[in-house]
Scaffold this motif. Structure first.
Motif, PDB file in Angstrom:
ATOM      1  N   PHE A   1      41.922  47.888  31.459  1.00 16.13           N
ATOM      2  CA  PHE A   1      41.594  47.249  32.709  1.00 16.13           C
ATOM      3  C   PHE A   1      41.335  45.637  32.514  1.00 16.13           C
ATOM      4  O   PHE A   1      41.748  45.090  33.678  1.00 16.13           O
ATOM      5  N   ARG A   2      40.717  45.300  31.877  1.00 13.02           N
ATOM      6  CA  ARG A   2      40.457  43.770  31.890  1.00 13.02           C
ATOM      7  C   ARG A   2      41.658  43.114  31.778  1.00 13.02           C
ATOM      8  O   ARG A   2      41.897  42.134  32.337  1.00 13.02           O
ATOM      9  N   HIS A   3      42.761  43.720  30.576  1.00 16.20           N
ATOM     10  CA  HIS A   3      43.963  42.958  30.680  1.00 16.20           C
ATOM     11  C   HIS A   3      44.831  42.992  32.010  1.00 16.20           C
ATOM     12  O   HIS A   3      45.448  42.007  32.533  1.00 16.20           O
ATOM     13  N   SER A   4      44.887  43.995  32.702  1.00 19.15           N
ATOM     14  CA  SER A   4      45.490  44.286  33.837  1.00 19.15           C
ATOM     15  C   SER A   4      44.783  43.085  34.962  1.00 19.15           C
ATOM     16  O   SER A   4      45.603  42.605  35.750  1.00 19.15           O
ATOM     17  N   ASP A   5      43.651  43.177  34.785  1.00 16.41           N
ATOM     18  CA  ASP A   5      42.928  42.341  35.878  1.00 16.41           C
ATOM     19  C   ASP A   5      43.184  40.793  35.867  1.00 16.41           C
ATOM     20  O   ASP A   5      43.360  40.047  36.656  1.00 16.41           O
ATOM     21  N   GLU A   6      43.181  40.419  34.515  1.00 19.87           N
ATOM     22  CA  GLU A   6      43.426  39.105  34.215  1.00 19.87           C
ATOM     23  C   GLU A   6      44.790  38.652  34.566  1.00 19.87           C
ATOM     24  O   GLU A   6      45.083  37.456  35.128  1.00 19.87           O
ATOM     25  N   LYS A   7      45.644  39.644  34.210  1.00 24.19           N
ATOM     26  CA  LYS A   7      47.189  39.073  34.778  1.00 24.19           C
ATOM     27  C   LYS A   7      47.314  39.191  36.185  1.00 24.19           C
ATOM     28  O   LYS A   7      47.765  38.201  36.621  1.00 24.19           O
ATOM     29  N   ARG A   8      46.570  40.163  36.839  1.00 23.68           N
ATOM     30  CA  ARG A   8      46.896  40.107  38.270  1.00 23.68           C
ATOM     31  C   ARG A   8      46.217  38.962  39.028  1.00 23.68           C
ATOM     32  O   ARG A   8      46.678  38.282  39.802  1.00 23.68           O
ATOM     33  N   ASP A   9      44.795  38.466  38.470  1.00 24.31           N
ATOM     34  CA  ASP A   9      44.196  37.490  39.148  1.00 24.31           C
ATOM     35  C   ASP A   9      44.778  36.042  38.541  1.00 24.31           C
ATOM     36  O   ASP A   9      44.094  34.826  38.961  1.00 24.31           O
ATOM     37  N   ALA A  10      45.567  36.020  37.549  1.00 28.15           N
ATOM     38  CA  ALA A  10      45.868  34.480  37.150  1.00 28.15           C
ATOM     39  C   ALA A  10      46.302  33.584  37.978  1.00 28.15           C
ATOM     40  O   ALA A  10      47.034  33.956  38.911  1.00 28.15           O
ATOM     41  N   GLY A  11      45.501  32.347  38.158  1.00 29.44           N
ATOM     42  CA  GLY A  11      45.887  31.394  39.185  1.00 29.44           C
ATOM     43  C   GLY A  11      45.144  31.481  40.381  1.00 29.44           C
ATOM     44  O   GLY A  11      45.447  30.585  41.045  1.00 29.44           O
ATOM     45  N   CYS A  12      44.631  32.484  40.705  1.00 27.62           N
ATOM     46  CA  CYS A  12      43.906  32.777  42.043  1.00 27.62           C
ATOM     47  C   CYS A  12      42.759  31.695  42.116  1.00 27.62           C
ATOM     48  O   CYS A  12      42.126  31.504  41.234  1.00 27.62           O
ATOM     49  N   THR A  13      42.366  31.046  43.151  1.00 24.93           N
ATOM     50  CA  THR A  13      41.398  30.245  43.578  1.00 24.93           C
ATOM     51  C   THR A  13      40.739  30.850  44.890  1.00 24.93           C
ATOM     52  O   THR A  13      41.245  31.602  45.790  1.00 24.93           O
ATOM     53  N   THR A  14      39.631  30.349  45.152  1.00 19.65           N
ATOM     54  CA  THR A  14      38.785  30.362  46.264  1.00 19.65           C
ATOM     55  C   THR A  14      39.631  29.881  47.536  1.00 19.65           C
ATOM     56  O   THR A  14      39.793  28.507  47.648  1.00 19.65           O
ATOM     57  N   PRO A  15      39.713  30.556  48.544  1.00 22.12           N
ATOM     58  CA  PRO A  15      40.674  30.043  49.937  1.00 22.12           C
ATOM     59  C   PRO A  15      39.799  29.057  50.396  1.00 22.12           C
ATOM     60  O   PRO A  15      38.615  29.155  50.537  1.00 22.12           O
TER      61      PRO A  15
END
Length: 294
Positions: free
Chosen positions: A12-26
């Motif tokens: 799950f950690r690997h999947s979540d880190e891949k999913r959210d990579a580069g996301c920032t606070t809008p």
């Protein structure tokens, strides 16, 4: 922690880190981070997100994260929750105690603490306490469904020392890619293997009955948006839950996303880059608005 739980956490950690990579606070979201809601300094923390330009009190969405009862925290759900805030809601995103260090019903106790905190802090953070909604996915959908049953079924509440705020129940809920019934007999799937870490007795008949959502539903259960998707390994749980609620006289809608050409997978809705996720989350927010008290 069992080998199964270690594998779940790593996967799950690997999947979540891949999913959210580069996301920032809008830029259009204001956030309040790491607020204590209970006695545990590591796990009893929450964030609040609001549309930056919003004034006054807003309807609220509480997010109960997933992770197989052994993984996850509010940081893994921050971008998904901020996307809900962008739709005009205040959002409460919290961590709760995890197995195997904390057994059932610890996360249910923490969920109750959050709703109590929300009602107490309504003036400070601009919460409209007449319109408190909630979302949960996977194990978080299971926790939210149990908590909703606890709020609306006095006989079920009597099985716990947890006491919801007097007269409180979520106005409506969205249950996403959830698990609602766990049967150990003859099964050795991911969910059943996790019970050894999550349940004090490792899955006694009494424990399984106490955490069986179907056994404790009533017509007073909050209106429910029940979602699953093509490729969700818990797909078989959603439709029977809706059918059971409808048979009892409750309000429930079944929603299925994706198809053979668009295999979305488990908890796809947390991926803020996905148009299917954006569609699902818009529709859930519309469902909440339809049940909102003016």
């Amino acid at each position: 922690m069992s080998l199964t739980s270690k594998i779940v956490c790593a996967m799950f950690r690997h999947s979540d880190e891949k999913r959210d990579a580069g996301c920032t606070t809008p830029a259009d979201v204001r956030r309040f981070d790491d607020i204590a809601y209970g006695p545990d300094p590591r796990w009893n923390l929450l964030d609040v997100y609001r549309p930056r330009d919003a004034r006054g009190k807003l309807p609220v969405i509480v997010s109960v994260h997933g992770g197989g009862w052994v993984y996850g925290d509010k940081d893994r759900y921050q971008f998904y929750c901020m996307s809900l805030a962008q739709q005009g809601f205040a959002v409460v995103n919290f961590s709760y105690r995890l197995a195997p260090q904390s057994k059932f019903p610890a996360p249910l106790e923490d969920t109750n603490r959050v709703f109590g905190w929300l009602l107490d802090q309504a003036d400070q953070y601009g919460f409209d306490t007449r319109n408190v909604f909630a979302v949960g996915d996977s194990a978080g959908a299971h926790l939210l469904a149990l908590y909703s049953a606890l709020c609306t079924n006095p006989a079920y509440a009597a099985l716990f020392t947890v006491r919801p705020p007097q007269g409180f129940a979520p106005r409506a809920v969205a249950l996403n890619c959830g698990v609602y019934r766990i049967e150990l007999d003859g099964k050795k799937d991911l969910t059943t293997r996790l019970m050894g870490d999550y349940l004090p007795g490792k899955g006694t008949p009494a424990e399984l009955e106490q955490m069986d959502v179907f056994s404790h539903l009533t017509a007073d259960f909050p209106p429910a948006f029940v979602m699953t998707a093509e490729g969700d390994f818990l797909v078989s749980h959603a439709k029977p839950l809706v059918q059971r609620l409808q048979a009892l006289g409750g309000q429930a809608e079944y929603h299925y996303y994706g198809d053979a050409d668009h295999v979305l997978g488990h908890v796809f809705h947390c991926n803020v880059r996905s148009e299917f996720a954006r569609q699902c989350n818009r529709e859930e927010c519309d469902f909440f608005r339809a049940h909102q008290i003016p």
